[in-house]
Design a protein around this motif. Structure first.
Motif, PDB file in Angstrom:
ATOM      1  N   ASP A   4      -6.638   2.911   1.249  1.00  0.00           N
ATOM      2  CA  ASP A   4      -5.914   1.653   1.446  1.00  0.00           C
ATOM      3  C   ASP A   4      -6.415   0.573   0.488  1.00  0.00           C
ATOM      4  OD1 ASP A   4      -4.024  -0.112   2.524  1.00  0.00           O
ATOM      5  OD2 ASP A   4      -4.430   0.526   4.576  1.00  0.00           O
ATOM      6  N   THR A   5      -5.741  -0.579   0.538  1.00  0.00           N
ATOM      7  CA  THR A   5      -5.983  -1.648  -0.436  1.00  0.00           C
ATOM      8  C   THR A   5      -7.093  -2.607  -0.019  1.00  0.00           C
ATOM      9  OG1 THR A   5      -4.310  -2.950   0.707  1.00  0.00           O
ATOM     10  CG2 THR A   5      -3.569  -1.657  -1.177  1.00  0.00           C
TER      11      THR A   5
ATOM     12  N   ASN B   3       0.806  -1.224   0.000  1.00  0.00           N
ATOM     13  CA  ASN B   3       0.000   0.000   0.000  1.00  0.00           C
ATOM     14  C   ASN B   3       0.844   1.283   0.000  1.00  0.00           C
ATOM     15  OD1 ASN B   3       0.904   0.073   2.619  1.00  0.00           O
ATOM     16  ND2 ASN B   3      -1.116   0.184   3.573  1.00  0.00           N
TER      17      ASN B   3
ATOM     18  N   SER C  88      -1.044   4.142  -1.191  1.00  0.00           N
ATOM     19  CA  SER C  88      -2.046   4.626  -0.224  1.00  0.00           C
ATOM     20  C   SER C  88      -1.436   5.669   0.710  1.00  0.00           C
ATOM     21  CB  SER C  88      -2.566   3.463   0.615  1.00  0.00           C
ATOM     22  OG  SER C  88      -2.932   2.372  -0.188  1.00  0.00           O
TER      23      SER C  88
END
Ligand code: ZN
Length: 134
Positions: free
Chosen positions: A120-121, A83, A86
């Motif tokens: 985020d992922t 991430n 992110s």
């Protein structure tokens, strides 16, 4: 007064939190002051946007040009959590916002909403801190 509001999020989701922030201001019974909205996480962000379907698609697509999901990030070597993008996006947008209020109402523009952006992922649970400062 410090309020904590929790949200369950999905990747790339943009959540309009204006009503929740206004509720905290209303509950405070203060006529005027400022409210700080802060998220204590490094892969989501707080900002304002016109909360309409076009911009909710434009925002992730522009972010993918600035910090592409497919690029290589040193951060991914640190934790292997994939991430890196992110974190970069979250830092660029920022974790907080200060909004003045008057007559107990947030001084926002007519087409301006306060939003929590999940960057985020994977789905996350996020806590937003809302603090009346004066
Ligand atoms: Zn990470």
């Amino acid at each position: 007064m410090l309020e904590k509001i929790t949200f369950k999020t999905k990747p790339d989701e943009i959540i309009d939190i204006t009503d929740k922030v206004q509720s905290v201001v209303s509950k405070s019974k203060k006529d005027e002051g400022a409210v700080v909205v802060f998220v204590a996480h490094s892969t989501c962000a707080i900002t304002t946007i016109e909360y309409e379907p076009g911009l909710r698609k434009d925002m992730p697509s522009i972010l993918d040009k600035i910090a592409p999901k497919s690029a290589d990030y040193e951060h991914n070597k640190t934790w292997g959590d994939g991430n890196g993008y992110s974190h970069i996006r979250a830092s660029l947008i920022g974790p907080s916002l200060t909004v003045p209020f008057e007559h107990g109402e947030l001084c926002l523009g007519q087409w301006q909403q306060i939003v929590l952006m999940e960057l985020d992922t994977r789905p996350r649970e996020r806590t937003v801190l809302v603090k009346i400062t004066s």
